[in-house]
Structures are given as C-alpha cells and as structure tokens.
Design an enzyme around this catalytic site. Structure first.
Site, mmCIF file in Angstrom:
data_model
loop_
_atom_site.group_PDB
_atom_site.id
_atom_site.type_symbol
_atom_site.label_atom_id
_atom_site.label_comp_id
_atom_site.label_asym_id
_atom_site.label_seq_id
_atom_site.Cartn_x
_atom_site.Cartn_y
_atom_site.Cartn_z
ATOM 1 N N ASN A 37 52.090 46.467 30.278
ATOM 2 C CA ASN A 37 50.959 45.545 30.369
ATOM 3 C C ASN A 37 49.902 46.052 29.382
ATOM 4 O O ASN A 37 49.188 47.018 29.657
ATOM 5 C CB ASN A 37 50.411 45.539 31.801
ATOM 6 C CG ASN A 37 49.315 44.507 31.983
ATOM 7 O OD1 ASN A 37 48.859 43.891 31.020
ATOM 8 N ND2 ASN A 37 48.874 44.350 33.215
ATOM 9 N N ARG A 44 54.220 41.981 29.654
ATOM 10 C CA ARG A 44 53.456 40.918 30.299
ATOM 11 C C ARG A 44 52.685 40.140 29.239
ATOM 12 O O ARG A 44 52.050 40.733 28.360
ATOM 13 C CB ARG A 44 52.466 41.543 31.274
ATOM 14 C CG ARG A 44 51.511 40.544 31.854
ATOM 15 C CD ARG A 44 50.459 41.219 32.678
ATOM 16 N NE ARG A 44 49.611 40.209 33.272
ATOM 17 C CZ ARG A 44 48.295 40.298 33.356
ATOM 18 N NH1 ARG A 44 47.685 41.370 32.898
ATOM 19 N NH2 ARG A 44 47.605 39.338 33.905
ATOM 20 N N HIS A 92 48.445 34.588 37.276
ATOM 21 C CA HIS A 92 49.037 35.392 38.365
ATOM 22 C C HIS A 92 50.426 34.889 38.752
ATOM 23 O O HIS A 92 50.904 35.172 39.866
ATOM 24 C CB HIS A 92 48.169 35.359 39.651
ATOM 25 C CG HIS A 92 46.872 36.082 39.543
ATOM 26 N ND1 HIS A 92 45.741 35.662 40.212
ATOM 27 C CD2 HIS A 92 46.510 37.189 38.869
ATOM 28 C CE1 HIS A 92 44.745 36.488 39.943
ATOM 29 N NE2 HIS A 92 45.189 37.412 39.122
ATOM 30 N N ASN A 137 40.702 41.678 42.419
ATOM 31 C CA ASN A 137 39.470 41.515 41.657
ATOM 32 C C ASN A 137 39.459 40.117 41.039
ATOM 33 O O ASN A 137 38.479 39.387 41.108
ATOM 34 C CB ASN A 137 39.377 42.618 40.602
ATOM 35 C CG ASN A 137 38.065 42.568 39.890
ATOM 36 O OD1 ASN A 137 37.035 42.266 40.489
ATOM 37 N ND2 ASN A 137 38.085 42.801 38.597
ATOM 38 N N ARG A 164 34.136 36.697 38.687
ATOM 39 C CA ARG A 164 34.225 35.309 38.206
ATOM 40 C C ARG A 164 33.707 34.353 39.267
ATOM 41 O O ARG A 164 33.938 34.550 40.469
ATOM 42 C CB ARG A 164 35.678 34.937 37.882
ATOM 43 C CG ARG A 164 36.265 35.718 36.721
ATOM 44 C CD ARG A 164 37.608 35.114 36.296
ATOM 45 N NE ARG A 164 38.339 36.047 35.469
ATOM 46 C CZ ARG A 164 39.511 36.601 35.778
ATOM 47 N NH1 ARG A 164 40.103 36.297 36.926
ATOM 48 N NH2 ARG A 164 40.084 37.430 34.952
ATOM 49 N N GLU A 177 54.010 43.175 40.321
ATOM 50 C CA GLU A 177 54.246 42.424 39.074
ATOM 51 C C GLU A 177 55.105 43.238 38.101
ATOM 52 O O GLU A 177 55.927 42.681 37.385
ATOM 53 C CB GLU A 177 52.896 42.069 38.436
ATOM 54 C CG GLU A 177 52.162 41.004 39.229
ATOM 55 C CD GLU A 177 50.664 40.983 38.981
ATOM 56 O OE1 GLU A 177 49.975 41.909 39.464
ATOM 57 O OE2 GLU A 177 50.187 40.051 38.324
HETATM 58 P P1 AMP Z 1 43.397 44.222 42.311
HETATM 59 O O1 AMP Z 1 42.718 43.371 41.286
HETATM 60 O O2 AMP Z 1 44.539 43.540 42.992
HETATM 61 O O3 AMP Z 1 43.744 45.591 41.812
HETATM 62 O O4 AMP Z 1 42.321 44.448 43.464
HETATM 63 C C1 AMP Z 1 41.216 45.292 43.275
HETATM 64 C C2 AMP Z 1 40.168 44.993 44.312
HETATM 65 O O5 AMP Z 1 40.728 45.160 45.624
HETATM 66 C C3 AMP Z 1 38.986 45.941 44.284
HETATM 67 O O6 AMP Z 1 38.017 45.524 43.354
HETATM 68 C C4 AMP Z 1 38.473 45.816 45.691
HETATM 69 O O7 AMP Z 1 37.554 44.727 45.724
HETATM 70 C C5 AMP Z 1 39.668 45.420 46.524
HETATM 71 N N1 AMP Z 1 40.073 46.451 47.480
HETATM 72 C C6 AMP Z 1 40.839 47.539 47.266
HETATM 73 N N2 AMP Z 1 40.977 48.250 48.402
HETATM 74 C C7 AMP Z 1 40.293 47.602 49.358
HETATM 75 C C8 AMP Z 1 40.046 47.822 50.758
HETATM 76 N N3 AMP Z 1 40.544 48.882 51.402
HETATM 77 N N4 AMP Z 1 39.278 46.926 51.406
HETATM 78 C C9 AMP Z 1 38.765 45.853 50.774
HETATM 79 N N5 AMP Z 1 38.971 45.591 49.474
HETATM 80 C C10 AMP Z 1 39.714 46.434 48.777
#
Ligand code: AMP
Length: 392
Positions: free
Chosen positions: A7, A88, A177, A206, A236, A379
């Site tokens: 990626n 990716r 996604h 995120n 966003r 992914e």
């Molecule tokens: P991703 O983009 O899938 O990597 O998700 C990242 C986001 O997941 C972070 O910015 C957090 O907002 C959220 N996140 C990670 N761990 C937790 C948790 N234990 N509780 C709530 N939100 C979480």
C-alpha cells in the site's frame, strides 16, 4: 507461496509479506517520510520490531531497502521465494471491475485515470514502478478500492446533475473501501455457508463507509465521486450541501481548494468536536460529559444509523449488519448506541457479547431479527488472495 501486499502512499509504503499456504503474516512494516527529512522504516518480524532511520529519496529506495532487509534479516533466504506482489490502487474508475495482473496496458490505463485520485493513484503507481524495476520477473497485481462497487446500477451511481457531466467528465459515484467490504462479504459467506444474503457492511475507521450488499454484490455505498461523501468521519465531513462553500470562501478569503481541504482534513469528528479526530479521545470526553464531545458522538452515531436504515430499505431487509475497521471493531459503546437506534428494525445486541474488541464475534441477541457481527477487516490479505488467484 509467499506474496507481498503493498500500500504505497505519497510519502509512505506499507507492506505485509504473507505465507499463502496458511495465510499467515511472516513480516510487515512501513517506510515513512519518503522524500522528506527524517525518513525511516519499521519492520515487524518474529514478534520483534526493528526501526531505523535511513535516507529514502524515492519509493524505489524504499523498495530496494525492503528487498535487501527481507534477505539480510533472514525473513526469506532468497528473493526467488517471492511468488507475487499485490498493489492497492485507490481509484480504478469504471475501467476496472476486478483485480488484474500488471502489464504495460494496465499501466497505460492507470496513467489515463490518475487525475481522478491525484493524491493517491500516482503514489500507488510509484510503488508498482519501483517493484517492476526491482523484481522484473515476479508477477504483480493491482487491487482497486473501487472495483467492488462497480456492480451499482446507473440509477444508484449517477448524481442528479446534468447528464453530460457524467458523459464528459466521468462525474458519478465510485465509492471506496471496496477491498474491505469484499473481505467482509467473503467472511459472511463463510459464516453463513451461503452467498445468498443481504448484508450491510459498516467500515468505521478514520475514514468510514457503509455498503449495501445483496448476494455478494454491492448495491450501494456511502462514499461518492471521492471518499469525502457519506457518513461523518475522523476529519471528513461526509455529505454536505455544496452551497455552504461560497459564503465560507468569501468570509475567510479562501480558494475552492482550501475549502475542499477543510472538508477533507478539518471537518468530521475533529471539526465538530474541536477536540480530536480520534474516537478514543471523543469517547473519553463523552464519558466526562463534555458537551461538544456528546454532540459529536451523537451526530456520528446518527449518520451511521441514517445509512444503515436507508440500506435496510434498499435491500428489502438485512440478514447481517457487520462492524469493521478501527472504530467498528473496537468501540462497544458506538455499536451499542447505533443498534439501540435500530430497535424499530428489531435489531438487538447481546451486551456481554458486544463487549469485544478486534475479534470476529456475533454480538446480536438470539432473538434479534438481524444478526450483528464484529468482523476484523484484512485488506492486505484480500490483496494477497487476489494476487495468488491471478497468478494461479
Ligand atoms: P482505521 O482507519 O480503521 O485504522 O481506524 C483508526 C481509528 O479507529 C482511530 O482514529 C480511532 O478513532 C479508532 N479507534 C481505534 N481504537 C479504538 C478504540 N479502542 N475505541 C474507539 N475507537 C478506536
């Protein structure tokens, strides 16, 4: 066979090396700050983390160091062990409805659409070019974030704007996604032992998107022409009325690019809360009763519920609602608040089972009309699986 998933971003390159005999990760890591001072790499292998600062002028430098480290750290004994590399790609437009092996024709097509994702596609392509030079005889595939959504019908993917915008400029919904939503779909297929089901897949990280899936195919998805549309995300805005743009431009003396940047980077959870883009921080502040955190959390939940409800109707019901990605996998409170608002659809959570993080679990109560699952997405594995399949 060993396969690398790649990626590549504008200044980073993430990798995972899989042993596809058992789909296990042998090593993974990231090269960061490519082309910027202070560049470094981190490699995770055998339960240890190795980090080193090294000059990385280009993506090719990162790839060359990666290949050197794979052998010098004895992660593999020879580069001949690498059977394929999967890359990716964020945007495949309507030119790609599935993953394909890389050849000159594919590279030309990618070149022709790179302005549709100017921050991502050119960076993804730098990764491919670097690997093509370093491993010219190893088959490579490209896996598109948009491909899974190519099954949306015209009524769904068109915006109600002049039709010529679509014909002339390709203005339509493409989604994103897709690799994650496809992974969730495959997992549900395995769980239910059928491919006939109605699924609402909620990728809440995120970035966030919700996809309606029927019999394994995408019917609709919340992201649009770009990942800016749909639910509220970390930074966003999700869906907004475009008429908000001119007054802010004028009042703040900003350009259209500034405003689009604000909508992408300074909005969503960060913008509304004024606290953080990270839902862990918002949860903490919510639990302390911080009014802006309460407002933000409630709005975040509301937007997810809006899309689930919309897709429930679109699909004519749902067999499964799945939560995935950073927030979806790790936030029991988020899932609880969302499912409480779906009570009129007879969605019921089992509170004890819902108290889970990052583990494949059925979290709905036995008498829930819709099965609710937490499904950790993968992914990178999906990219490696596609690459293996194409090589075969
Ligand atoms: P991703 O983009 O899938 O990597 O998700 C990242 C986001 O997941 C972070 O910015 C957090 O907002 C959220 N996140 C990670 N761990 C937790 C948790 N234990 N509780 C709530 N939100 C979480």
């Amino acid at each position: 066979m060993k396969i690398i998933s790649i990626n590549a971003g504008s200044s980073s390159l993430k990798f995972s090396l899989f042993n596809m005999d058992n789909e296990s990760v042998i090593a993974s890591g990231v090269f960061e700050r490519i082309g910027i001072d202070g560049s470094c790499y981190t490699i995770k292998f055998n339960g240890e983390k190795y980090k080193e600062e090294v000059p990385l002028k280009t993506h090719a430098d990162a790839v060359n160091i990666l290949l050197d480290k794979l052998t010098s750290m004895h992660i593999i004994e020879s580069l001949d062990e690498i059977g394929g590399v999967g890359h990716r790609i964020v945007q495949g437009k309507d030119l790609f409805d599935k993953s394909v092996l890389v050849d000159d024709e594919v590279m030309e097509k990618l070149e022709s659409i790179k302005h549709f994702a100017p921050l991502h596609n050119p960076a993804n392509m730098l990764g491919i070019e670097a690997f093509r030079k370093a491993l010219p005889n190893v088959p490579m595939s490209v896996v598109f974030d948009t491909a899974f959504h190519q099954t949306m019908d015209e009524e769904t993917y068109l915006y109600a704007v002049p039709y010529e915008w679509y014909e002339k400029y390709g203005i339509r919904k493409y989604g994103a996604h897709g690799t994650s939503h496809r992974y969730i779909t495959e997992t549900v297929k395995d769980l239910l032992k059928t491919d006939k089901f109605k699924l609402i897949s909620c990728h809440i990280g995120n970035g966030g998107s919700i996809t309606a899936i029927k019999d394994g195919k995408c019917v609709d998805t919340s992201m649009g022409f770009t990942p800016l549309a749909g639910i509220m995300m970390g930074t966003r805005s999700g869906d907004v009325d475009p008429s908000i743009i001119p007054p802010v431009m004028e009042a703040e003396n900003k350009t259209i690019d500034d405003i689009i940047n604000d909508l992408n980077k300074n909005s969503g959870v960060l913008g509304l809360s004024g606290i953080s883009s990270d839902m862990r921080d918002i949860e903490d502040a919510y639990n302390e009763g911080n009014p802006r955190a309460v407002l933000t959390f409630n709005k975040y939940v509301q937007r997810i519920v809006d899309y689930i409800a919309q897709y429930y109707v679109r699909l004519g019901g749902a067999d499964v609602i799945a939560f995935t990605a950073g927030v979806g996998e790790n936030s029991p409170i988020l899932r609880k608040l969302v499912c409480e608002k779906l009570a009129c659809l007879e969605v019921k959570l089992d509170e004890e089972k819902n108290n889970v993080r990052g583990k494949l679990t059925k979290i709905s109560a036995d008498d829930s009309k819709v099965a609710v699952y937490v499904i950790p997405t993968d992914e990178e594995l999906m990219i490696a699986r596609d690459t293996l399949e194409l090589i075969k």
